[in-house]
Design a protein around this motif. Structure first.
Motif, PDB file in Angstrom:
ATOM      1  N   ASP A   9       0.610  -0.968   0.121  1.00  0.00           N
ATOM      2  CA  ASP A   9      -0.537   0.245   0.266  1.00  0.00           C
ATOM      3  C   ASP A   9       0.828   1.178  -0.243  1.00  0.00           C
ATOM      4  O   ASP A   9       1.259   1.805   1.251  1.00  0.00           O
ATOM      5  CB  ASP A   9      -0.880   0.111   1.102  1.00  0.00           C
ATOM      6  N   GLY A  13      -4.863   4.281   1.071  1.00  0.00           N
ATOM      7  CA  GLY A  13      -6.370   4.031   0.651  1.00  0.00           C
ATOM      8  C   GLY A  13      -6.251   2.940  -0.560  1.00  0.00           C
ATOM      9  O   GLY A  13      -7.004   2.959  -1.199  1.00  0.00           O
ATOM     10  N   LEU A  14      -4.626   3.159  -1.250  1.00  0.00           N
ATOM     11  CA  LEU A  14      -4.589   2.456  -2.332  1.00  0.00           C
ATOM     12  C   LEU A  14      -4.776   0.605  -2.564  1.00  0.00           C
ATOM     13  O   LEU A  14      -4.709   0.155  -1.414  1.00  0.00           O
ATOM     14  CB  LEU A  14      -2.815   2.461  -2.450  1.00  0.00           C
ATOM     15  N   HIS A  15      -5.589   0.705  -3.875  1.00  0.00           N
ATOM     16  CA  HIS A  15      -6.502  -1.227  -3.221  1.00  0.00           C
ATOM     17  C   HIS A  15      -5.576  -1.504  -4.833  1.00  0.00           C
ATOM     18  O   HIS A  15      -4.980  -3.278  -5.043  1.00  0.00           O
ATOM     19  CB  HIS A  15      -7.999  -0.983  -3.858  1.00  0.00           C
ATOM     20  N   GLU A  16      -4.961  -1.152  -5.715  1.00  0.00           N
ATOM     21  CA  GLU A  16      -4.633  -1.663  -7.057  1.00  0.00           C
ATOM     22  C   GLU A  16      -3.564  -0.554  -7.792  1.00  0.00           C
ATOM     23  O   GLU A  16      -3.501   0.536  -7.571  1.00  0.00           O
ATOM     24  CB  GLU A  16      -5.561  -2.134  -7.497  1.00  0.00           C
ATOM     25  N   THR A  41      -0.376   4.456  -9.430  1.00  0.00           N
ATOM     26  CA  THR A  41      -1.755   3.816  -8.838  1.00  0.00           C
ATOM     27  C   THR A  41      -2.775   5.181  -8.854  1.00  0.00           C
ATOM     28  O   THR A  41      -3.055   5.529  -9.842  1.00  0.00           O
ATOM     29  CB  THR A  41      -0.734   4.742  -7.558  1.00  0.00           C
ATOM     30  N   ASP A  42      -4.377   5.276  -7.921  1.00  0.00           N
ATOM     31  CA  ASP A  42      -4.662   6.297  -8.159  1.00  0.00           C
ATOM     32  C   ASP A  42      -4.577   7.507  -8.979  1.00  0.00           C
ATOM     33  O   ASP A  42      -5.299   8.386  -8.822  1.00  0.00           O
ATOM     34  CB  ASP A  42      -5.498   5.952  -7.194  1.00  0.00           C
ATOM     35  N   LYS A  68      -3.411  -5.607  -7.964  1.00  0.00           N
ATOM     36  CA  LYS A  68      -3.981  -5.888  -6.939  1.00  0.00           C
ATOM     37  C   LYS A  68      -2.916  -5.589  -5.019  1.00  0.00           C
ATOM     38  O   LYS A  68      -2.089  -6.542  -4.886  1.00  0.00           O
ATOM     39  CB  LYS A  68      -4.984  -6.705  -6.106  1.00  0.00           C
ATOM     40  N   VAL A  69      -3.315  -4.594  -3.806  1.00  0.00           N
ATOM     41  CA  VAL A  69      -2.521  -4.839  -2.883  1.00  0.00           C
ATOM     42  C   VAL A  69      -1.957  -5.922  -2.388  1.00  0.00           C
ATOM     43  O   VAL A  69      -3.059  -6.613  -2.552  1.00  0.00           O
ATOM     44  CB  VAL A  69      -3.195  -3.744  -2.419  1.00  0.00           C
ATOM     45  N   ARG A 208      -7.559   6.047 -14.691  1.00  0.00           N
ATOM     46  CA  ARG A 208      -7.539   6.500 -13.503  1.00  0.00           C
ATOM     47  C   ARG A 208      -8.774   8.092 -13.237  1.00  0.00           C
ATOM     48  O   ARG A 208      -9.482   7.599 -12.298  1.00  0.00           O
ATOM     49  CB  ARG A 208      -6.571   7.103 -12.173  1.00  0.00           C
TER      50      ARG A 208
END
Length: 428
Positions: A9, A13-16, A41-42, A68-69, A208
């Motif tokens: 991460d 709030g990173l998910h992928e 990332t986002d 994904k993380v 994104r």
């Protein structure tokens, strides 16, 4: 021993993350802390290094794939001694050769007789923007001869490489359409003769933006209000302060004044400095004021954040905007500088239109739009005179904010911008 690196991460709030570039190939040696992969990332482009030294054994994803993380990004056979390193690389190369041979045989059996180069590509040194240009032009960057320092491939190298093949496509920065061979009578078909459209994958930062805009429109109920602001006094005040700002190396634009006006209005109307928790059906009022500033870059729109904007002077805000804008265009912002905003301002600038309806930076509840300043006739003391007028808009989530609070917020922002002396009277 094989070391499995899993995507951490690396942001709030990173998910992928999407894989943009691999800097090495399977079987290559890698040093400890050497950059190995570039991911999107986002919020930002991030280069990830290998925590260990050794030989690259495998990749968990290809360019364009989303990881994904917690998923394996790459595997490295750690160094133990020189003999082990040589043995590991030999084994990997043997495995790669066997796999290549098998794949090549399978391809030869295909009726299309497609020829594909399966040899591993050499390491290429190039900036992310140059790699993107090569991808957009349909160019294998490993085939481009570098002319930059330390063997770096430059933008000019890529464009020069592409020019002989198709100058019109290169100039338009469009991906090259594949050549098609007729089964009846072999011949090359040009792009203009064949293609009715050219497709480009939605990847990286554009992906994104695509996802975030879709999320905002699907969640929030957007409603926009518009206003005109006479900014003649602001124009005069900025001119007076510019020489002082230049002495300390700061470019003083209008944006810091708009940020300060928004900050003061947010203190009076805290509902605008909030976010929505849709799952819990709660409004989250923020204790701090962190202003996001929508910034256009070659890669797309990003939102750097001015943290604790209420605790900074106009000059300090101007200096921070200048720094963030430069590094945003150079893609050097850190992930934490692109997250955590509580309210966002979209500035279309002097070349923008008179009005716009910006999209809310979800899960925030509103976004302020400040637009171009034009010389127009205005009524002043019952006389028609020429003044400086700016278009201004507010887009708010109508599920949370009604029309009356929106009007009150805009009235306060309007007042502070028309009377900019109030912004500097209190300093911070």
């Amino acid at each position: 021993m094989a070391y499995e690196f899993r995507l951490p991460d690396i942001g709030e709030g990173l998910h992928e993350a999407e894989v943009l570039t691999w800097f090495k190939n399977i079987g290559d040696p890698v040093k400890e802390n050497e950059n190995l992969v570039e991911v999107q990332t986002d919020k930002a482009v991030v280069e990830i290094s290998s925590p260990v030294a050794g030989t690259i054994h495998s990749f968990g994803a290809e360019v364009g794939d989303v990881v994904k993380v917690g998923e394996i990004l790459f595997t490295v056979l750690e160094n133990t001694n020189t003999a082990a390193i040589t043995e590991n690389k030999t084994i990997i190369q043997q495995e790669s050769t066997q796999e290549t041979s098998f794949r090549h045989q399978a391809i030869q059996q295909d009726s299309r007789q497609t020829q594909i180069n399966l040899l591993p590509k050499q390491r290429v040194i190039a900036a992310p923007s140059v790699r993107k240009l090569a991808r957009d032009l349909g160019i294998d960057i490993t085939e481009v001869t570098p002319t930059g320092k330390a063997g770096k491939v430059t933008e000019e190298d890529v464009r020069s490489f592409s020019a002989p093949a198709n100058k019109e496509v290169a100039a338009a920065i469009m991906p090259v359409a594949p050549k098609v061979v007729s089964a009846v009578q072999p011949q090359q078909v040009t792009i203009d003769e064949l293609a009715e459209e050219i497709r480009e994958p939605i990847r990286g930062l554009r992906k994104r933006i695509y996802e975030n805009m879709t999320l905002s429109e699907s969640k929030a109920v957007h409603c926009s209000g518009m206003d005109e602001v006479v900014v003649t006094r602001l124009v005069d005040l900025r001119k007076q302060l510019q020489p002082h700002a230049e002495k300390v190396g700061v470019k003083l634009t209008y944006l810091p004044f708009f940020v300060k006006a928004a900050v003061k209005a947010l203190k009076r109307h805290p509902i605008f400095n909030a976010s929505v928790d849709d799952e819990r059906m709660e409004i989250c009022y923020k204790k701090h004021i962190h202003i996001g500033v929508a910034t256009a870059t070659e890669a797309g729109l990003i939102v750097p954040v001015i943290r604790h904007a209420d605790q900074k002077t106009i000059l300090e805000i101007a200096e921070e905007i200048q720094d963030l804008s430069i590094r945003a265009r150079e893609r050097k912002l850190r992930p934490h500088e692109l997250t955590g905003s509580t309210f966002t301002i979209s500035n279309t600038g002097g070349n923008g239109g008179w009005y716009a309806t910006p999209i809310i930076n979800y899960p925030e509840v509103a976004i302020l739009g400040v637009h171009s300043i034009k010389r127009k006739p205005i009524v002043q003391d019952d006389q028609i005179v020429i003044g400086d007028v700016m278009g201004m808009s507010i887009t708010f989530d109508h599920r949370i904010i009604d029309g009356a609070p929106s009007n009150a917020f805009m009235t306060d922002v309007h007042s502070f911008i028309e009377n900019p002396e109030l912004l500097i009277l209190e300093g911070k």
